[in-house]
Enzyme design. Structure first.
Site, PDB file in Angstrom:
ATOM      1  N   ASP A 190       0.853  -1.200   0.000  1.00 34.29           N
ATOM      2  CA  ASP A 190       0.000   0.000   0.000  1.00 34.29           C
ATOM      3  C   ASP A 190       0.887   1.247   0.000  1.00 34.29           C
ATOM      4  O   ASP A 190       1.792   1.372   0.835  1.00 34.29           O
ATOM      5  CB  ASP A 190      -0.862  -0.056   1.280  1.00 34.29           C
ATOM      6  CG  ASP A 190      -1.946   0.991   1.299  1.00 34.29           C
ATOM      7  OD1 ASP A 190      -2.405   1.397   0.218  1.00 34.29           O
ATOM      8  OD2 ASP A 190      -2.369   1.381   2.418  1.00 34.29           O
ATOM      9  N   ALA A 247     -11.402   4.923   2.194  1.00 38.93           N
ATOM     10  CA  ALA A 247     -12.815   4.550   2.091  1.00 38.93           C
ATOM     11  C   ALA A 247     -13.406   3.999   3.386  1.00 38.93           C
ATOM     12  O   ALA A 247     -14.413   3.297   3.364  1.00 38.93           O
ATOM     13  CB  ALA A 247     -12.982   3.538   0.959  1.00 38.93           C
TER      14      ALA A 247
HETATM   15  P1  13P Z   1      -8.897   4.844   5.473  1.00 36.93           P
HETATM   16  O1  13P Z   1      -8.032   5.726   6.317  1.00 36.93           O
HETATM   17  O2  13P Z   1     -10.148   5.557   5.063  1.00 36.93           O
HETATM   18  O3  13P Z   1      -9.183   3.541   6.116  1.00 36.93           O
HETATM   19  O4  13P Z   1      -8.097   4.549   4.104  1.00 36.93           O
HETATM   20  C1  13P Z   1      -7.170   3.509   4.056  1.00 36.93           C
HETATM   21  C2  13P Z   1      -6.378   3.540   2.800  1.00 36.93           C
HETATM   22  O5  13P Z   1      -6.664   4.216   1.841  1.00 36.93           O
HETATM   23  C3  13P Z   1      -5.180   2.688   2.754  1.00 36.93           C
HETATM   24  O6  13P Z   1      -4.445   2.885   1.590  1.00 36.93           O
HETATM   25  O1  G3H Z   2      -3.237   4.986   3.522  1.00 35.16           O
HETATM   26  C1  G3H Z   2      -2.834   4.854   4.661  1.00 35.16           C
HETATM   27  C2  G3H Z   2      -3.129   3.597   5.395  1.00 35.16           C
HETATM   28  O2  G3H Z   2      -4.171   3.806   6.311  1.00 35.16           O
HETATM   29  C3  G3H Z   2      -1.888   3.071   6.030  1.00 35.16           C
HETATM   30  O3  G3H Z   2      -1.555   3.871   7.113  1.00 35.16           O
HETATM   31  O4  G3H Z   2       0.794   4.427   6.561  1.00 35.16           O
HETATM   32  O5  G3H Z   2      -0.076   4.660   8.915  1.00 35.16           O
HETATM   33  O6  G3H Z   2       0.287   2.391   7.905  1.00 35.16           O
HETATM   34  P1  G3H Z   2      -0.044   3.842   7.672  1.00 35.16           P
HETATM   35 ZN    ZN Z   3      -4.543   4.879   0.835  1.00 30.06          ZN
END
Ligand code: 13P
Ligand code: G3H
Ligand code: ZN
Length: 314
Positions: free
Chosen positions: A83, A216
């Site tokens: 991510d 989301a």
């Molecule tokens: P939220 O903070 O809305 O859960 O989004 C998570 C996200 O986009 C992780 O990449």
């Molecule tokens: O987009 C962000 C996600 O909620 C991940 O959060 O970078 O603090 O692990 P983090």
């Molecule tokens: Zn994100």
């Protein structure tokens, strides 16, 4: 079944009018809560780890935890995704260590630079059978140590998407249509409304192409209330209305990212145990309540928001 990429998942989700939940993982209890729910409901799932998660848990543990879940649920289609990959090196490291999907997030860079970095990641990932997500437009909120203010966020320009996808060869595209990261997405007193007009324009230019929604979480008020009633201080936490996410899932949005809601569930569980039993000090006692909340939240998302229940059987 071994870990899968998202290619088949997205194709079926697009055709079936549902979305795959991409849930952030940081520790064993979160992996367990998510995968138990997905297994019970026969839903494909994406487990995603951010740079911060990989640093917190050590990426080796995260990969092994996901392998553990697969050993328990061999028939469950699971993708392991990076991510918000911040650079080529991080994406390469994930490709090399067993992830089946990576996101390169160069959305804060100028358009041409975003294309250049994304294309480099795509070349490497595709050579190794891994798929790539990229982002156009900027979401407000906090990811790892990067904070984007609401003023600096910007919606995706639909006129950019075709050129971006063609030049990069990316497999899916995250767009900014009014969601944001974290638990404070909208000003109190305003009506949260995603920009479906922008989504429609994107879809016109990229028919059949999988779109991703970040930020989301719906910030369930029942969990915010439990947290606040047990010593927490989450004021004016507001998320994306679930009916709007359901609408997005019916269209080209094939991946919906949820992290904050799981954090709320875990926190609500742990806070409840501590405030009701101040003598508690066995981590299993409080983590299992948090884990149950994570499972309940994911079950609800699969059934009532994403629409992916049973999709693993088709
Ligand atoms: P939220 O903070 O809305 O859960 O989004 C998570 C996200 O986009 C992780 O990449
Ligand atoms: O987009 C962000 C996600 O909620 C991940 O959060 O970078 O603090 O692990 P983090
Ligand atoms: Zn994100």
């Amino acid at each position: 079944m071994a870990l899968v990429t998202t290619t088949e998942m997205f194709k079926k989700a697009y055709e079936g009018g549902y979305a795959i939940g991409a849930f952030n993982i940081n520790n064993m209890e979160i992996v367990q809560g998510i995968t138990e729910a997905a297994h019970e409901l026969n839903s494909p799932i994406i487990l995603q780890a951010s740079k911060g998660a990989r640093a917190y848990a050590n990426s080796v543990y995260l990969v092994k935890l996901v392998e553990g879940a697969l050993a328990l649920y061999p028939d469950l289609p699971v993708a392991l995704h990076l991510d918000h990959g911040p650079d080529f090196e991080t994406c390469k490291d994930c490709v090399d260590s067993g992830f089946t999907s990576v996101m390169i997030d160069a959305s804060s860079k100028p358009f041409e630079e975003n294309i250049e970095i994304t294309r480099k990641v795509v070349e490497y990932a595709h050579d190794h059978g891994v798929v790539v997500e990229a982002e156009l437009g900027t979401l407000a909120g906090i990811e790892d140590d990067v904070k984007v203010s609401a003023e600096d966020s910007s919606y995706t320009n639909p006129d950019d998407v075709e050129e971006f996808v063609t030049k990069t060869g990316v497999d899916s595209l995250a767009i900014a249509i009014g969601t944001s990261h974290g638990a404070y997405k909208f000003k109190p007193g305003t009506k949260p409304q995603l920009r479906f007009d922008i989504l429609d324009e994107v879809v016109k230019r990229l028919p059949g192409f999988p779109i991703v929604l970040h930020g989301a979480s719906s910030v369930p008020q029942e969990y915010v209330k439990i947290i606040n009633e047990h010593g927490g201080a989450l004021k004016d936490a507001i998320g994306v209305p679930e009916d709007q996410l359901r609408e997005a899932a019916r269209s080209a949005v094939c991946k919906i990212n949820i992290d904050s809601d799981l954090r709320l569930g875990m926190t609500a569980g742990i806070r409840t145990v501590f405030s009701e039993n101040p003598a508690a000090f066995d981590p299993r006692e409080y983590l299992k309540v948090g884990r149950k909340n994570v499972k309940d939240i994911v079950s609800h998302k699969i059934k009532d928001v994403l629409g992916s229940e049973g999709a693993a059987l088709k």
